[in-house]
Design an enzyme around this catalytic site. Sequence first.
Site, PDB file in Angstrom:
ATOM      1  N   ASP A  41      25.025  11.015  -8.511  1.00 18.99           N
ATOM      2  CA  ASP A  41      25.347  11.927  -7.415  1.00 18.99           C
ATOM      3  C   ASP A  41      24.341  11.756  -6.282  1.00 18.99           C
ATOM      4  O   ASP A  41      23.134  11.609  -6.515  1.00 18.99           O
ATOM      5  CB  ASP A  41      25.327  13.374  -7.908  1.00 18.99           C
ATOM      6  CG  ASP A  41      26.364  13.632  -8.997  1.00 18.99           C
ATOM      7  OD1 ASP A  41      27.376  12.898  -9.034  1.00 18.99           O
ATOM      8  OD2 ASP A  41      26.158  14.551  -9.808  1.00 18.99           O
ATOM      9  N   SER A  66      26.927  20.160 -14.953  1.00 22.21           N
ATOM     10  CA  SER A  66      28.069  20.888 -14.382  1.00 22.21           C
ATOM     11  C   SER A  66      27.638  22.043 -13.485  1.00 22.21           C
ATOM     12  O   SER A  66      28.342  23.041 -13.350  1.00 22.21           O
ATOM     13  CB  SER A  66      28.996  21.411 -15.488  1.00 22.21           C
ATOM     14  OG  SER A  66      29.649  20.355 -16.133  1.00 22.21           O
ATOM     15  N   ASN A 124      24.397  11.096 -14.371  1.00 24.87           N
ATOM     16  CA  ASN A 124      25.125  11.696 -15.492  1.00 24.87           C
ATOM     17  C   ASN A 124      25.526  10.598 -16.462  1.00 24.87           C
ATOM     18  O   ASN A 124      26.320   9.716 -16.116  1.00 24.87           O
ATOM     19  CB  ASN A 124      26.379  12.405 -14.978  1.00 24.87           C
ATOM     20  CG  ASN A 124      26.058  13.453 -13.929  1.00 24.87           C
ATOM     21  OD1 ASN A 124      25.718  14.577 -14.243  1.00 24.87           O
ATOM     22  ND2 ASN A 124      26.155  13.072 -12.656  1.00 24.87           N
ATOM     23  N   ARG A 144      27.685   8.326 -13.859  1.00 28.37           N
ATOM     24  CA  ARG A 144      28.056   8.746 -12.504  1.00 28.37           C
ATOM     25  C   ARG A 144      26.791   9.261 -11.809  1.00 28.37           C
ATOM     26  O   ARG A 144      26.121  10.159 -12.328  1.00 28.37           O
ATOM     27  CB  ARG A 144      29.106   9.860 -12.536  1.00 28.37           C
ATOM     28  CG  ARG A 144      29.864  10.032 -11.207  1.00 28.37           C
ATOM     29  CD  ARG A 144      30.638  11.337 -11.151  1.00 28.37           C
ATOM     30  NE  ARG A 144      29.730  12.470 -10.978  1.00 28.37           N
ATOM     31  CZ  ARG A 144      29.637  13.491 -11.824  1.00 28.37           C
ATOM     32  NH1 ARG A 144      30.388  13.528 -12.914  1.00 28.37           N
ATOM     33  NH2 ARG A 144      28.784  14.476 -11.593  1.00 28.37           N
ATOM     34  N   TYR A 155      35.927  22.283 -11.669  1.00 29.22           N
ATOM     35  CA  TYR A 155      36.951  22.299 -12.715  1.00 29.22           C
ATOM     36  C   TYR A 155      38.187  23.141 -12.417  1.00 29.22           C
ATOM     37  O   TYR A 155      39.082  23.198 -13.247  1.00 29.22           O
ATOM     38  CB  TYR A 155      36.316  22.761 -14.040  1.00 29.22           C
ATOM     39  CG  TYR A 155      35.176  21.870 -14.451  1.00 29.22           C
ATOM     40  CD1 TYR A 155      35.382  20.520 -14.731  1.00 29.22           C
ATOM     41  CD2 TYR A 155      33.875  22.356 -14.522  1.00 29.22           C
ATOM     42  CE1 TYR A 155      34.332  19.691 -15.083  1.00 29.22           C
ATOM     43  CE2 TYR A 155      32.818  21.527 -14.880  1.00 29.22           C
ATOM     44  CZ  TYR A 155      33.064  20.196 -15.157  1.00 29.22           C
ATOM     45  OH  TYR A 155      32.019  19.378 -15.504  1.00 29.22           O
ATOM     46  N   GLU A 202      28.528  23.833 -21.551  1.00 30.15           N
ATOM     47  CA  GLU A 202      29.606  22.963 -21.090  1.00 30.15           C
ATOM     48  C   GLU A 202      30.615  22.643 -22.197  1.00 30.15           C
ATOM     49  O   GLU A 202      31.357  21.670 -22.103  1.00 30.15           O
ATOM     50  CB  GLU A 202      29.024  21.667 -20.535  1.00 30.15           C
ATOM     51  CG  GLU A 202      28.112  21.857 -19.334  1.00 30.15           C
ATOM     52  CD  GLU A 202      27.497  20.553 -18.880  1.00 30.15           C
ATOM     53  OE1 GLU A 202      28.209  19.762 -18.241  1.00 30.15           O
ATOM     54  OE2 GLU A 202      26.309  20.323 -19.163  1.00 30.15           O
ATOM     55  N   GLY A 207      32.302  13.759 -16.891  1.00 30.65           N
ATOM     56  CA  GLY A 207      33.547  14.357 -17.344  1.00 30.65           C
ATOM     57  C   GLY A 207      34.678  13.351 -17.435  1.00 30.65           C
ATOM     58  O   GLY A 207      34.790  12.444 -16.616  1.00 30.65           O
ATOM     59  N   GLU A 224      20.986  13.056  -9.180  1.00 24.65           N
ATOM     60  CA  GLU A 224      20.867  12.901 -10.632  1.00 24.65           C
ATOM     61  C   GLU A 224      21.829  11.850 -11.134  1.00 24.65           C
ATOM     62  O   GLU A 224      22.753  11.431 -10.421  1.00 24.65           O
ATOM     63  CB  GLU A 224      21.106  14.228 -11.349  1.00 24.65           C
ATOM     64  CG  GLU A 224      22.440  14.879 -11.070  1.00 24.65           C
ATOM     65  CD  GLU A 224      22.525  16.270 -11.692  1.00 24.65           C
ATOM     66  OE1 GLU A 224      23.447  16.468 -12.494  1.00 24.65           O
ATOM     67  OE2 GLU A 224      21.691  17.139 -11.391  1.00 24.65           O
TER      68      GLU A 224
END
Length: 360
Positions: free
Chosen positions: A302, A192, A316, A300, A261, A18, A320, A314
């Site tokens: 999900d 990612s 994070n 964050r 992305y 990443e 990002g 999960e």
Amino acid sequence: MLKERIRIGILMGGQSAEREVSLASGCNLVEILDRTKYEVFPIEVGEDSKWYLHHIDAPLLNSRSAIGREVPTGKSYTPPAAQHSELVTARVMRSRIDVLFLALHGPGGEDGTIQGFLETLAIPYVGSGVLASALTMDKVRCKVFLRASGLPTPEWVSFSRSEWLAGSADLVEEVLDRFPGGCVIKPNDQGSSVGMSVLGPAEDPTAAIQEALGFSGEILVERRIHGREFTCGVYGSEMPEALPVTEIRSTRTFFDYEAKYQPGGAEEITPAEIEDSLAAEIQSLAVRAHGVFGCAGITRTDFLLDESGPTILEINTIPGMTRMSLIPRACVAAGIEFETILDRVIGEALFRDQLVPAAG
């Protein structure tokens, strides 16, 4: 005693898959931090593991750090030129900055490694600590902890590369028996959607398992949930707050690296067009997850939603921060300046010892 402006290093790059995302996140932070409040030091962790302090007019910071359509592999690395950067060490930077903002993604950045290193040098940093980072980056242990904390997460199995080599046929049979409706296969310690595959009913998982094992020595195989996908940001250590819920509608089979992305890869709807009660439930679960893992800074979480309700995929701990990323866009939807949230988490990092972390 702090100086007139806070001296903040932005740590980005690294050696993970990443890396491009990390550079884009870091460069965006360098651009948007208020220069009346902060003296900014852009620090690249090179693929050679060395730290390069970039001059503010360096090419890296003016290239807008494009992210490719696929995970970069096998590319040669050229260190930044001496006229644009200075080779430094963490010990040197300790005397030149007040705090580090971690924009490193993937192994070495989100897994507690850099956090532990900074702890030994007594360098304050923005983001979750060693334990929270390690637990959330390790997908298998994260799910064990979620389940033990009473938080919903899909059924799963996991196995190592050595177990696969010793009995691949038996493991394929187990996966097909356990997940007749399809499964999701992921490397245990990547983000990612790197190395991730989504399989349908009775689909042979062999190739997907081999791909995932190319990125990690352990993999997670999870029950596939056919439902809507959501994500929710949380910020703060003391009394953390949730951002509006985002629904993700990928134009691809799932929300993969390219969809995340590349422009047009997914439709991201913030706030999500759902009942207020469901939005509140997702926000509450995100705040609880942030708390039970002892997270700090910005996270964050999900989710997938089916007829049984929302379930956590999960957490994070370094989401990002690119121009396209979900957290900055959720701030816009909430009517909150992203810079205001950055100010808060930077301040919390500087005075972490005086804060009382929220419990889950």
